[in-house]
Write an enzyme that holds these catalytic residues in place. Sequence first.
Site, PDB file in Angstrom:
ATOM      1  N   GLY A  46       0.845  -1.191   0.000  1.00 34.36           N
ATOM      2  CA  GLY A  46       0.000   0.000   0.000  1.00 34.36           C
ATOM      3  C   GLY A  46       0.876   1.236   0.000  1.00 34.36           C
ATOM      4  O   GLY A  46       2.081   1.161   0.308  1.00 34.36           O
ATOM      5  N   GLN A  51       3.121   9.967   1.445  1.00 34.35           N
ATOM      6  CA  GLN A  51       4.417   9.292   1.589  1.00 34.35           C
ATOM      7  C   GLN A  51       5.383   9.661   0.453  1.00 34.35           C
ATOM      8  O   GLN A  51       6.581   9.436   0.557  1.00 34.35           O
ATOM      9  CB  GLN A  51       4.237   7.770   1.660  1.00 34.35           C
ATOM     10  CG  GLN A  51       3.514   7.314   2.926  1.00 34.35           C
ATOM     11  CD  GLN A  51       3.334   5.818   2.974  1.00 34.35           C
ATOM     12  OE1 GLN A  51       2.365   5.293   2.443  1.00 34.35           O
ATOM     13  NE2 GLN A  51       4.265   5.111   3.581  1.00 34.35           N
ATOM     14  N   CYS A  94       5.772  -0.307   7.569  1.00 32.15           N
ATOM     15  CA  CYS A  94       5.467   0.931   6.830  1.00 32.15           C
ATOM     16  C   CYS A  94       6.710   1.332   6.045  1.00 32.15           C
ATOM     17  O   CYS A  94       7.818   1.323   6.600  1.00 32.15           O
ATOM     18  CB  CYS A  94       5.083   2.036   7.816  1.00 32.15           C
ATOM     19  SG  CYS A  94       4.658   3.591   7.020  1.00 32.15           S
ATOM     20  N   LEU A  95       6.502   1.701   4.796  1.00 33.80           N
ATOM     21  CA  LEU A  95       7.643   2.095   3.960  1.00 33.80           C
ATOM     22  C   LEU A  95       8.267   3.397   4.470  1.00 33.80           C
ATOM     23  O   LEU A  95       9.420   3.686   4.145  1.00 33.80           O
ATOM     24  CB  LEU A  95       7.193   2.236   2.498  1.00 33.80           C
ATOM     25  CG  LEU A  95       6.628   0.936   1.896  1.00 33.80           C
ATOM     26  CD1 LEU A  95       6.031   1.188   0.518  1.00 33.80           C
ATOM     27  CD2 LEU A  95       7.702  -0.153   1.825  1.00 33.80           C
ATOM     28  N   HIS A 136      -4.531   1.420   7.821  1.00 35.41           N
ATOM     29  CA  HIS A 136      -3.155   1.925   7.933  1.00 35.41           C
ATOM     30  C   HIS A 136      -2.961   3.101   6.962  1.00 35.41           C
ATOM     31  O   HIS A 136      -2.428   4.147   7.335  1.00 35.41           O
ATOM     32  CB  HIS A 136      -2.195   0.770   7.617  1.00 35.41           C
ATOM     33  CG  HIS A 136      -0.748   1.148   7.553  1.00 35.41           C
ATOM     34  ND1 HIS A 136       0.198   0.667   8.433  1.00 35.41           N
ATOM     35  CD2 HIS A 136      -0.055   1.949   6.691  1.00 35.41           C
ATOM     36  CE1 HIS A 136       1.383   1.160   8.125  1.00 35.41           C
ATOM     37  NE2 HIS A 136       1.254   1.945   7.057  1.00 35.41           N
TER      38      HIS A 136
END
Length: 171
Positions: A46, A51, A94-95, A136
């Site tokens: 995702g 981001q 999470c990236l 998220h």
Amino acid sequence: MAIRPILTVPDPVLKQVSKRVDAVTGETRALMDDMLETMYAAPGIGLAAIQVGVPQRVIVMDLSKDEEPKAPRFFVNPEILETVEETQTYEEGCLSVPDFFDEVERPLKVKLRYLNYEGKQVEEWAEGMYAVCIQHEMDHLQGTLFIDHLSRLKRSFAINKVKKAKKKDAA
Ligand code: K1U
Ligand code: ZN
């Protein structure tokens, strides 16, 4: 299409609240295409627009397994209409917080309303991994990271770990 750099903690941009998109245009679709390519390259399942530094309420996701055909999903202005009381706990990553994972408890099922890639309104229930991932990603639209659901101690540990890794990479 282009791979864009993914912001990581403690970048203050990640704490911004993203703005609703007026209409799904060619520009929105170009952003979603870049986000999808960025997510596949990372790799991740995702990605929220914030981001990659774009404060718009846009999310991409693909929950297909390696051996399955790709199944990209696109969400513009997603809203949660209903949640069930039952919860599930999943070890999230999470990236934007690379190489840190911890358990977060969230509602098991959520009813969503969003615009898809074509700008068509969709209403559907998400459950299982779909429910985990959309919640998220929707947190990102509010400037909330999964580590904000953890204790202050765990959150500082995660941020310091990413800071240290970034310093090492820069050296
Ligand atoms: O940074 C993000 O928001 C993406 C994040 C999504 C997510 C993962 C786990 C639980 C909730 C939300 C990721 O994709 S982290 C990487 C990851 O989970 C993964 C990467 C490669 C293969 C399988 C999973
Ligand atoms: Zn994330």
